[in-house]
Design an enzyme around this catalytic site. Structure first.
Site, PDB file in Angstrom:
ATOM      1  N   HIS A  72      -2.313  33.097  -2.349  1.00 42.99           N
ATOM      2  CA  HIS A  72      -0.930  32.727  -2.644  1.00 42.99           C
ATOM      3  C   HIS A  72      -0.755  32.309  -4.102  1.00 42.99           C
ATOM      4  O   HIS A  72       0.286  32.575  -4.707  1.00 42.99           O
ATOM      5  CB  HIS A  72      -0.486  31.592  -1.714  1.00 42.99           C
ATOM      6  CG  HIS A  72      -0.446  31.981  -0.272  1.00 42.99           C
ATOM      7  ND1 HIS A  72       0.733  32.215   0.406  1.00 42.99           N
ATOM      8  CD2 HIS A  72      -1.437  32.195   0.626  1.00 42.99           C
ATOM      9  CE1 HIS A  72       0.463  32.552   1.652  1.00 42.99           C
ATOM     10  NE2 HIS A  72      -0.851  32.535   1.818  1.00 42.99           N
ATOM     11  N   ASP A  95       6.634  29.128  -2.461  1.00 41.83           N
ATOM     12  CA  ASP A  95       5.920  30.010  -1.543  1.00 41.83           C
ATOM     13  C   ASP A  95       6.650  30.058  -0.202  1.00 41.83           C
ATOM     14  O   ASP A  95       7.167  29.049   0.291  1.00 41.83           O
ATOM     15  CB  ASP A  95       4.489  29.510  -1.337  1.00 41.83           C
ATOM     16  CG  ASP A  95       3.651  30.491  -0.557  1.00 41.83           C
ATOM     17  OD1 ASP A  95       3.760  30.514   0.694  1.00 41.83           O
ATOM     18  OD2 ASP A  95       2.893  31.263  -1.172  1.00 41.83           O
TER      19      ASP A  95
END
Length: 482
Positions: free
Chosen positions: A56, A148
């Site tokens: 990520h 995110d």
């Protein structure tokens, strides 16, 4: 039916022209105009917040570099846990959110991933809100936050502070579309999926079977459904749009479906690792670069690369069957056997007795590999992968067919698209057994369908190479309109 066979299927015909997505105009902008636009945006700041895991952090920093290159100031808020290496990105500003010590559910090796994500969201919400509020109090002209997609608590916090917020999905558009559908599938009684319904097509997600939906074996089903519902609800309530690390000509229909579902723009800004000049983020494992010289000694398209990523693990029995399946296949292979690959064994697992003697110089074992360079190497013929999205996208971008062994979460969706939508891979099968493994490897490398798969993989590579940064330009224009 043999588990390694592909069903009769008409694979996706990639359109020659991309589908226009709402709010992603203009399609072309002159260089002189962009020089002016860069000056116009120079003082505006974008605040980014990645989930603190390797798969990520890297896409978020790649996006940060692309935004900065277009004249925006970029601040990356981050946790102390798995903090990014600021020295590798001197043009970006890094600010820790000063979270208190994370609970063991976040940091312990082998923690259930759903429990980990729920605990991380709970621990990050207040310190993220305070860090963002501090920037605002300091007079920063914050145009937008990009968080995110799994950080639903940070998305809510930005919205409550009055900061427009977008989510970065580091998975595929197909995966995100399935997450948006999950709450209504649960309301309709389709999930949790019953054993007898595993092969049924999913309502409104006709490319997927029930067994392809997001799952985490061993996790509490209610907790998983609750997490997915929180993600979907936060996007609907608090997001101004969605940014996805994919490219339009591969997932046009899924992107259009997301926009219809949310009535918000979905920007396909990938493949980020191709478009960004950002250095590869520091890996949790040091790569063995000697494997590149080993590949140099092999003929073109002769080596199978095997890696299940940085997080996925298998039990000892499956590991042993993988090893002997590779040995039986007779092909040359480069296998990443990293610490933690076998569940409950934090160190590098030992190879089965007699395995090294059996494969002799035909196989090379490393604890980590420079994956992008391995996939780009002429000797690499195919990739045995867990189908994490970063690995899948990297393989697509290099035109490398895949042998898929999904382990959890979005990997199920990705594996189905690789094998049955794009037609660039085979399933190793849910039961990892040495005879089936050897058959699948041989079929992928030298079987009668291997050339067709390589051709489809090469076509996707050409489409990925043709992806441009125009969605990034459209994203900046959209942020300016918020």
């Amino acid at each position: 039916m043999d588990c390694v066979c592909i069903e009769a299927h008409t694979f996706l015909q990639i359109p020659s022209l991309s589908v226009d997505l709402a709010l992603q105009q203009p399609r072309s902008i002159g260089k002189s105009r962009w020089a002016m636009a860069g000056q116009e945006h120079r003082c505006r700041r974008i605040v980014l917040f990645p989930l603190p895991f390797q798969g990520h952090i890297s896409p978020m920093l790649q996006l940060a570099e692309l935004l900065h290159a277009r004249g925006l100031a970029v601040t990356v808020l981050h946790t102390g846990f798995n903090a990014p290496d600021a020295t590798r990105h001197p043009e970006l500003t890094f600010v820790p959110i000063h979270e208190s010590s994370f609970p063991d559910e976040v940091t312990s090796l082998g923690t259930d991933i759903v429990t980990q994500l729920l605990a991380l969201n709970a621990a990050c919400e207040a310190p993220f809100r305070e860090a963002l509020a501090s920037l605002l109090r300091g007079g920063q002209d914050v145009a937008c936050a990009v968080v995110d997609g799994q950080c639903y608590s940070a998305l809510r916090a930005a919205h409550r502070l009055g900061v427009p917020a977008l989510v970065l999905r580091t998975d595929s558009a197909a995966t995100f579309s399935s997450m948006l559908a999950y709450p209504r599938l649960r309301d309709a009684g389709f999930v949790p999926v019953k054993e007898e319904r595993l092969d049924e097509p999913v309502p409104d997600l006709e490319r997927l079977r029930a067994r392809d939906l997001i799952r985490v074996d061993g996790s509490d089903t209610d907790a998983l459904c609750g997490f997915i519902a929180r993600v979907a609800d936060a996007v609907r309530a608090s997001a101004s749009g969605v940014v996805i690390n994919t490219f339009e000509r591969m997932e046009a229909s899924e992107l259009a479906k997301i926009q219809r579902e949310l009535s918000r723009p979905a920007f396909a800004v990938g493949p980020l690792h191709l478009l960004s000049q950002a250095p590869a983020e520091q890996s949790l494992h040091a790569p063995d670069r000697g494997c590149l010289a080993w590949l140099d000694d092999h003929p073109p398209r002769s080596v199978l690369y095997v890696s299940l990523g940085s997080v996925a693990c298998v039990d000892r029995g499956a590991f042993v069957e993988m090893a002997w399946g590779l040995a039986r296949s007779g092909v040359s292979f480069l296998w990443v056997v990293r610490p933690g690959l076998v569940g409950g064994v934090p160190e590098v697992p030992p190879l089965p007795d007699g395995f090294s003697e059996e494969v002799r110089n035909r196989g090379k074992i490393v604890s980590w590999a420079p994956q992008r360079e391995v996939l780009a190497h002429a000797a690499t013929a195919a990739f045995w992968t867990h189908c994490g999205w970063n690995s899948t996208l990297e393989s697509v971008c290099e035109g490398v067919p895949m042998l898929v062994q999904p382990c959890f979460a979005d990997q199920m969706v990705n594996a189905r698209y690789v094998t049955h939508e794009w037609g660039v891979g085979l399933e190793v099968g849910e039961e990892i057994e040495r005879g089936r493994v050897a058959m699948a490897v041989t079929k992928l490398m030298t079987g009668e369908d291997a050339a067709q798969m390589r051709g489809r993989a090469y076509h996707l590579k050409i489409l990925a190479s043709a992806a441009t940064s125009l969605p990034i330009d459209s994203l900046i224009h959209y942020i300016s309109s918020l």
